[in-house]
Design an enzyme around this catalytic site. Sequence first.
Site, PDB file in Angstrom:
ATOM      1  N   GLY A  46      -1.290   5.965   1.246  1.00  0.00           N
ATOM      2  CA  GLY A  46      -0.188   5.115   0.810  1.00  0.00           C
ATOM      3  C   GLY A  46      -0.412   3.690   1.289  1.00  0.00           C
ATOM      4  O   GLY A  46      -1.102   3.468   2.285  1.00  0.00           O
ATOM      5  N   GLN A  51       1.835  -4.721   3.542  1.00  0.00           N
ATOM      6  CA  GLN A  51       0.588  -4.579   4.302  1.00  0.00           C
ATOM      7  C   GLN A  51      -0.534  -5.474   3.774  1.00  0.00           C
ATOM      8  O   GLN A  51      -1.520  -5.701   4.475  1.00  0.00           O
ATOM      9  CB  GLN A  51       0.116  -3.121   4.286  1.00  0.00           C
ATOM     10  CG  GLN A  51       1.048  -2.171   5.033  1.00  0.00           C
ATOM     11  CD  GLN A  51       0.593  -0.741   4.879  1.00  0.00           C
ATOM     12  OE1 GLN A  51       0.937  -0.079   3.915  1.00  0.00           O
ATOM     13  NE2 GLN A  51      -0.195  -0.269   5.827  1.00  0.00           N
ATOM     14  N   CYS A  91      -1.456   5.026   9.998  1.00  0.00           N
ATOM     15  CA  CYS A  91      -1.138   3.895   9.136  1.00  0.00           C
ATOM     16  C   CYS A  91      -2.339   2.965   9.096  1.00  0.00           C
ATOM     17  O   CYS A  91      -2.948   2.691  10.128  1.00  0.00           O
ATOM     18  CB  CYS A  91       0.086   3.171   9.698  1.00  0.00           C
ATOM     19  SG  CYS A  91       0.565   1.726   8.748  1.00  0.00           S
ATOM     20  N   LEU A  92      -2.662   2.466   7.923  1.00  0.00           N
ATOM     21  CA  LEU A  92      -3.798   1.555   7.792  1.00  0.00           C
ATOM     22  C   LEU A  92      -3.568   0.261   8.574  1.00  0.00           C
ATOM     23  O   LEU A  92      -4.524  -0.426   8.919  1.00  0.00           O
ATOM     24  CB  LEU A  92      -4.062   1.241   6.312  1.00  0.00           C
ATOM     25  CG  LEU A  92      -4.504   2.443   5.464  1.00  0.00           C
ATOM     26  CD1 LEU A  92      -4.617   2.040   3.996  1.00  0.00           C
ATOM     27  CD2 LEU A  92      -5.817   3.026   5.964  1.00  0.00           C
ATOM     28  N   GLU A 134       6.254   4.415   3.564  1.00  0.00           N
ATOM     29  CA  GLU A 134       5.962   3.203   2.775  1.00  0.00           C
ATOM     30  C   GLU A 134       7.221   2.369   2.548  1.00  0.00           C
ATOM     31  O   GLU A 134       7.168   1.132   2.593  1.00  0.00           O
ATOM     32  CB  GLU A 134       5.315   3.568   1.437  1.00  0.00           C
ATOM     33  CG  GLU A 134       3.990   4.322   1.529  1.00  0.00           C
ATOM     34  CD  GLU A 134       2.989   3.726   2.509  1.00  0.00           C
ATOM     35  OE1 GLU A 134       2.980   2.501   2.695  1.00  0.00           O
ATOM     36  OE2 GLU A 134       2.229   4.507   3.113  1.00  0.00           O
ATOM     37  N   HIS A 137       7.841   0.189   5.445  1.00  0.00           N
ATOM     38  CA  HIS A 137       7.044  -1.044   5.475  1.00  0.00           C
ATOM     39  C   HIS A 137       7.764  -2.174   4.746  1.00  0.00           C
ATOM     40  O   HIS A 137       7.720  -3.323   5.172  1.00  0.00           O
ATOM     41  CB  HIS A 137       5.678  -0.830   4.801  1.00  0.00           C
ATOM     42  CG  HIS A 137       4.632  -0.234   5.702  1.00  0.00           C
ATOM     43  ND1 HIS A 137       4.235  -0.831   6.868  1.00  0.00           N
ATOM     44  CD2 HIS A 137       3.885   0.895   5.582  1.00  0.00           C
ATOM     45  CE1 HIS A 137       3.282  -0.091   7.435  1.00  0.00           C
ATOM     46  NE2 HIS A 137       3.055   0.964   6.678  1.00  0.00           N
TER      47      HIS A 137
HETATM   48 NI    NI Z   1       1.679   2.489   6.958  1.00  0.00          NI
END
Ligand code: NI
Length: 166
Positions: A46, A51, A91-92, A134, A137
């Site tokens: 996701g 981001q 999380c990226l 998501e 975020h």
């Molecule tokens: Ni994330």
Amino acid sequence: MSLLNILTLPDSRLKTVAEPITEINDEIKQLAADMLETMYAAPGIGLAATQVDRHIQLVVIDVSEEKNQPLVMLNPEVIEQAGIQNHEEGCLSVPGIYAKVKRADQVVVSYLDTEGQQQELSATGLLAVCIQHEIDHLKGIVFLDHLSVLKRKLALKKLAKVAVDA
Ligand code: NI
């Protein structure tokens, strides 16, 4: 298509609250396509526009094994939720850190697709986790914000160490 740069903690831009999308144009569709490509390449399941430093309510998700079920959600909102699950998340934007987060086990999410059609999706398990993660975020919230102060401190310490070692 192009790969986008993903912001990572402690970048304060991750705390930005995203604006609703009022017009679906080619730029938004291109951003969604680029976000999917960026998510698959990472690899991740996701990615929220926040981001990639675009502060509009757009998320992309694909929790399928074969990575062939992309979901693009504009202005997503959880309209129903039930149950509790405690799933380990990553999380990226928080590379190398994983922690269990308590979230709703089932959600119904309302959103617009890229054609501007109103959609509703019922989700459970990993997909429900991903949707909630998501949407967070878009509100400027990362999963570490759900942890206790102590656990969050430990995670941030580890993150700093991971960054140094990398
Ligand atoms: Ni994330």
